[in-house]
Design a protein around this motif. Structure first.
Motif, short mmCIF file in Angstrom:
data_model
loop_
_atom_site.label_atom_id
_atom_site.label_comp_id
_atom_site.label_asym_id
_atom_site.label_seq_id
_atom_site.Cartn_x
_atom_site.Cartn_y
_atom_site.Cartn_z
N ASN A 39 60.72 19.73 -25.87
CA ASN A 39 61.69 20.00 -26.93
C ASN A 39 62.18 18.71 -27.59
O ASN A 39 62.63 18.72 -28.74
CB ASN A 39 62.88 20.79 -26.40
N CYS A 42 59.71 18.09 -30.22
CA CYS A 42 59.94 19.05 -31.31
C CYS A 42 61.16 18.64 -32.15
O CYS A 42 61.17 18.82 -33.37
CB CYS A 42 60.14 20.45 -30.74
N GLY A 54 62.11 25.27 -33.97
CA GLY A 54 61.80 26.53 -33.31
C GLY A 54 60.35 26.96 -33.51
O GLY A 54 59.72 27.49 -32.59
N TYR A 55 59.82 26.72 -34.70
CA TYR A 55 58.44 27.10 -34.99
C TYR A 55 57.46 26.31 -34.13
O TYR A 55 56.53 26.87 -33.53
CB TYR A 55 58.12 26.88 -36.47
N SER A 57 58.11 24.66 -31.33
CA SER A 57 58.31 24.96 -29.91
C SER A 57 57.53 26.20 -29.50
O SER A 57 56.86 26.21 -28.46
CB SER A 57 59.81 25.15 -29.63
N LEU A 58 57.61 27.23 -30.31
CA LEU A 58 56.88 28.47 -30.01
C LEU A 58 55.38 28.23 -30.10
O LEU A 58 54.61 28.73 -29.26
CB LEU A 58 57.31 29.57 -30.99
N SER A 88 63.55 29.99 -29.97
CA SER A 88 63.05 29.64 -31.30
C SER A 88 63.69 30.52 -32.37
O SER A 88 64.07 30.04 -33.45
CB SER A 88 61.52 29.81 -31.34
#
Length: 306
Positions: A39, A42, A54-55, A57-58, A88
């Motif tokens: 993270n 990210c 969030g995008y 990370s997913l 996310s």
């Protein structure tokens, strides 16, 4: 009760993801530093590109989740991916909300230490709650489970340490060649890991009593009736006079220490030594003060290894 354990466990995982996303929005992003782990990378990506982390990370966790699902544990994979997906989602939703009144940051930089410190404490508490729900936060935990499956003897600490160092070093270049974001990243990592370790040990620590007595029956009965607890009885012999004695080994919760101490004081020719143990491991039934078996609120999940 057991029928509600699994749904309640997933509610805890989702709630944990919301708290984590809220902590990032209020304490991490406004203070311009990168947390540890995947993270952290990210977060750096979001700062450079402006895209919500969030995008990414997913996207990064999805193939790892599939690999863990196929090779390690289906339950672990699904629960961790549930956390990542909602984390996310909440990051994207919170980006649209006006939380400026709650975000902590200073223009002068005199109090920026509070951002990573409080953020690390909150994340440590959230991850501890997540572990109790039999789930991970994805990222490096996914990688660790995959490595451990293939090489159980491998110490993943160094992989995590190197990744955290990479995040800290990149922070210097991403955040305008300043050393402060690097120090904030280190402080955040220390605070989160310390709190998580402390909370995890708090639920498993206990006190071990080794009780020497000439009245084992009376002592055993008092322990069973008062504490609804058991003990292990070992025959022994006093060195000075060679007289037979009994040694009872009993592990109790911290709140039971005064009760057991009072029992020992009331029985003649009895003394004990005690010490704190950091963990109690075993497949045994836990009972409450009424002697009834305790049923955990959360479902640990099969094959999670947590």
């Amino acid at each position: 009760m057991k029928n509600y354990r699994k749904p309640f466990t997933y509610l805890v995982i989702i709630f944990s993801s919301f708290l984590c996303a809220l902590t990032y929005t209020i304490f991490v992003f406004p203070n311009k530093f990168a947390p540890a782990g995947l993270n952290g990378l990210c977060t750096l990506f979001q700062y450079v590109t402006g895209w919500n982390m969030g995008y990414l990370s997913l996207l990064l966790n999805l193939p790892l989740a599939i690999a863990v699902y196929l090779k390690v544990s289906k339950t672990l994979s699904v629960r961790a991916l549930t956390y990542v997906a909602f984390f996310s989602l909440f990051l994207v939703v919170l980006e649209q909300a006006d939380l400026s009144a709650f975000q902590y940051s200073t223009e002068t930089g005199t109090s920026t230490i509070m951002g990573p410190l409080v953020g690390g404490i909150l994340i440590g508490a959230v991850i501890s709650m997540l572990l109790r729900a039999g789930a991970y936060s994805g990222g490096t935990e996914y990688i660790a489970s995959l490595i451990h499956k293939k090489r159980p003897e491998f110490n993943f600490f160094w992989v995590s340490f190197i990744l955290n160092c990479v995040v800290a070093v990149l922070s210097f270049f991403v955040y305008d060649y300043k050393i402060e974001p690097v120090l904030m990243s280190i402080l955040y990592s220390f605070a989160s890991s310390s709190v998580m370790d402390k909370l995890n040990r708090a639920g498993r620590s206990a006190v071990r009593f080794e009780i020497v007595t000439k009245h084992p029956e009376e002592l055993s009965q008092a322990i069973i009736e008062t504490l609804h607890h058991s003990a292990t009885l070992i025959p022994g012999e006093g060195i000075y006079k060679g007289e037979p004695v009994s040694v009872l080994i009993c592990v109790v919760n911290k709140n039971q220490v005064p009760l057991l101490s009072n029992i020992i004081r009331q029985i003649p020719q009895t003394f004990a030594v005690s010490d704190l143990v950091s963990d109690v491991i075993g497949n045994f039934k836990r009972v409450d003060t009424r002697g009834k078996q305790e049923v955990p609120f959360l479902d640990p999940g099969e094959g999670t290894g947590i």
